[in-house]
Design a protein around this motif. Structure first.
Motif, PDB file in Angstrom:
ATOM      1  N   LEU A 100       0.836  -1.194   0.000  1.00 13.63           N
ATOM      2  CA  LEU A 100       0.000   0.000   0.000  1.00 13.63           C
ATOM      3  C   LEU A 100       0.873   1.248   0.000  1.00 13.63           C
ATOM      4  O   LEU A 100       1.923   1.274   0.644  1.00 13.63           O
ATOM      5  CB  LEU A 100      -0.890   0.024   1.243  1.00 13.63           C
ATOM      6  CG  LEU A 100      -1.876  -1.132   1.401  1.00 13.63           C
ATOM      7  CD1 LEU A 100      -2.594  -1.016   2.750  1.00 13.63           C
ATOM      8  CD2 LEU A 100      -2.884  -1.149   0.260  1.00 13.63           C
ATOM      9  N   GLU A 101       0.437   2.256  -0.725  1.00 11.31           N
ATOM     10  CA  GLU A 101       1.090   3.567  -0.734  1.00 11.31           C
ATOM     11  C   GLU A 101       0.025   4.646  -0.609  1.00 11.31           C
ATOM     12  O   GLU A 101      -1.143   4.417  -0.950  1.00 11.31           O
ATOM     13  CB  GLU A 101       1.861   3.796  -2.048  1.00 11.31           C
ATOM     14  CG  GLU A 101       3.076   2.926  -2.231  1.00 11.31           C
ATOM     15  CD  GLU A 101       3.841   3.224  -3.524  1.00 11.31           C
ATOM     16  OE1 GLU A 101       3.397   4.077  -4.325  1.00 11.31           O
ATOM     17  OE2 GLU A 101       4.879   2.582  -3.732  1.00 11.31           O
ATOM     18  N   ASN A 102       0.440   5.811  -0.139  1.00 11.21           N
ATOM     19  CA  ASN A 102      -0.415   7.010  -0.122  1.00 11.21           C
ATOM     20  C   ASN A 102      -1.752   6.787   0.586  1.00 11.21           C
ATOM     21  O   ASN A 102      -2.781   7.294   0.140  1.00 11.21           O
ATOM     22  CB  ASN A 102      -0.645   7.516  -1.548  1.00 11.21           C
ATOM     23  CG  ASN A 102       0.646   7.757  -2.278  1.00 11.21           C
ATOM     24  OD1 ASN A 102       1.552   8.403  -1.759  1.00 11.21           O
ATOM     25  ND2 ASN A 102       0.767   7.203  -3.474  1.00 11.21           N
ATOM     26  N   VAL A 103      -1.740   6.035   1.678  1.00 10.59           N
ATOM     27  CA  VAL A 103      -2.979   5.780   2.414  1.00 10.59           C
ATOM     28  C   VAL A 103      -3.358   7.024   3.220  1.00 10.59           C
ATOM     29  O   VAL A 103      -2.591   7.478   4.065  1.00 10.59           O
ATOM     30  CB  VAL A 103      -2.841   4.560   3.350  1.00 10.59           C
ATOM     31  CG1 VAL A 103      -4.120   4.376   4.176  1.00 10.59           C
ATOM     32  CG2 VAL A 103      -2.520   3.300   2.564  1.00 10.59           C
ATOM     33  N   VAL A 104      -4.511   7.581   2.918  1.00 10.63           N
ATOM     34  CA  VAL A 104      -5.101   8.689   3.665  1.00 10.63           C
ATOM     35  C   VAL A 104      -6.495   8.206   4.065  1.00 10.63           C
ATOM     36  O   VAL A 104      -7.379   8.132   3.212  1.00 10.63           O
ATOM     37  CB  VAL A 104      -5.183   9.982   2.823  1.00 10.63           C
ATOM     38  CG1 VAL A 104      -5.817  11.101   3.637  1.00 10.63           C
ATOM     39  CG2 VAL A 104      -3.818  10.382   2.289  1.00 10.63           C
ATOM     40  N   PRO A 105      -6.675   7.820   5.334  1.00 14.02           N
ATOM     41  CA  PRO A 105      -7.951   7.242   5.752  1.00 14.02           C
ATOM     42  C   PRO A 105      -9.161   8.078   5.311  1.00 14.02           C
ATOM     43  O   PRO A 105      -9.163   9.303   5.395  1.00 14.02           O
ATOM     44  CB  PRO A 105      -7.833   7.193   7.278  1.00 14.02           C
ATOM     45  CG  PRO A 105      -6.361   7.027   7.504  1.00 14.02           C
ATOM     46  CD  PRO A 105      -5.722   7.894   6.443  1.00 14.02           C
ATOM     47  N   LEU A 106     -10.147   7.363   4.805  1.00 10.47           N
ATOM     48  CA  LEU A 106     -11.416   7.926   4.323  1.00 10.47           C
ATOM     49  C   LEU A 106     -11.260   8.793   3.076  1.00 10.47           C
ATOM     50  O   LEU A 106     -12.211   9.459   2.665  1.00 10.47           O
ATOM     51  CB  LEU A 106     -12.136   8.711   5.422  1.00 10.47           C
ATOM     52  CG  LEU A 106     -12.443   7.932   6.695  1.00 10.47           C
ATOM     53  CD1 LEU A 106     -13.052   8.852   7.745  1.00 10.47           C
ATOM     54  CD2 LEU A 106     -13.358   6.758   6.414  1.00 10.47           C
ATOM     55  N   LYS A 107     -10.063   8.790   2.458  1.00  9.19           N
ATOM     56  CA  LYS A 107      -9.844   9.608   1.263  1.00  9.19           C
ATOM     57  C   LYS A 107      -9.248   8.829   0.096  1.00  9.19           C
ATOM     58  O   LYS A 107      -9.780   8.890  -1.012  1.00  9.19           O
ATOM     59  CB  LYS A 107      -8.944  10.793   1.582  1.00  9.19           C
ATOM     60  CG  LYS A 107      -9.558  11.805   2.509  1.00  9.19           C
ATOM     61  CD  LYS A 107      -9.136  13.188   2.121  1.00  9.19           C
ATOM     62  CE  LYS A 107      -9.774  14.202   3.026  1.00  9.19           C
ATOM     63  NZ  LYS A 107     -11.022  14.695   2.559  1.00  9.19           N
ATOM     64  N   SER A 108      -8.128   8.119   0.331  1.00  6.39           N
ATOM     65  CA  SER A 108      -7.463   7.485  -0.809  1.00  6.39           C
ATOM     66  C   SER A 108      -6.414   6.473  -0.371  1.00  6.39           C
ATOM     67  O   SER A 108      -5.949   6.497   0.767  1.00  6.39           O
ATOM     68  CB  SER A 108      -6.795   8.543  -1.691  1.00  6.39           C
ATOM     69  OG  SER A 108      -5.801   9.234  -0.954  1.00  6.39           O
ATOM     70  N   PHE A 109      -6.049   5.608  -1.316  1.00  5.68           N
ATOM     71  CA  PHE A 109      -4.932   4.683  -1.146  1.00  5.68           C
ATOM     72  C   PHE A 109      -4.565   4.107  -2.506  1.00  5.68           C
ATOM     73  O   PHE A 109      -5.381   4.099  -3.432  1.00  5.68           O
ATOM     74  CB  PHE A 109      -5.251   3.559  -0.147  1.00  5.68           C
ATOM     75  CG  PHE A 109      -6.289   2.567  -0.620  1.00  5.68           C
ATOM     76  CD1 PHE A 109      -5.912   1.363  -1.195  1.00  5.68           C
ATOM     77  CD2 PHE A 109      -7.637   2.836  -0.478  1.00  5.68           C
ATOM     78  CE1 PHE A 109      -6.860   0.438  -1.621  1.00  5.68           C
ATOM     79  CE2 PHE A 109      -8.591   1.923  -0.900  1.00  5.68           C
ATOM     80  CZ  PHE A 109      -8.208   0.727  -1.470  1.00  5.68           C
TER      81      PHE A 109
END
Length: 142
Positions: free
Chosen positions: A65-74
């Motif tokens: 996983l990369e760029n995980v922003v909870p409730l926004k993107s991954f």
């Protein structure tokens, strides 16, 4: 290179769609090309896992996983050797019509043109996958 993006709007909340995403073991319920999926830790950037795909032959494919922003993107990223890198970006956005979610697919690298078959299959499956994901999220909201 091969790129495409699909999107769908659901009346389910962002939290309900996110809950479907972070249930990695449940990915095969909405992702048409997976037999199994597992993550080796919490749903955060840098954590790896493996998916079992059944396109032609069954095989395990490691991802991270990369760029995980909870409730926004991954992003889900996997590599086929040093010559092909595929990234599937998932984004969520609240709109007046509900929750908009998008899946963007990108394959790059020297050997990316030879991944056309995989990319074409992913493109063909995408609308059904988004529909199944929306149904699972909507079922959570009831």
């Amino acid at each position: 290179m091969y790129d495409f993006e699909e999107e769908r709007t659901t009346h389910a909340s962002i939290e309900d769609v996110w809950a479907v995403y972070v249930n990695v073991a449940g990915w095969p319920a909405w992702h048409g090309g997976l037999d199994a999926a597992q993550l080796d830790g919490p749903f955060e950037s840098g954590i790896g896992g493996a998916i079992t795909v059944s396109v032609g032959i069954s095989q395990d494919v490691p991802f991270h996983l990369e760029n995980v922003v909870p409730l926004k993107s991954f992003d889900v990223v996997w590599k086929l050797g040093p010559l092909v890198k595929t990234t599937m970006t998932h984004t969520l956005e609240k709109t007046s019509a509900g929750t908009l979610f998008k899946h963007a697919y990108h394959t790059g690298g020297v050997m990316a043109p030879f991944s056309f078959f995989q990319a074409a299959l992913a493109h063909d499956r995408a609308p059904g996958e988004l529909e199944r994901l929306a149904r699972l999220a909507e079922a959570r909201s009831h």
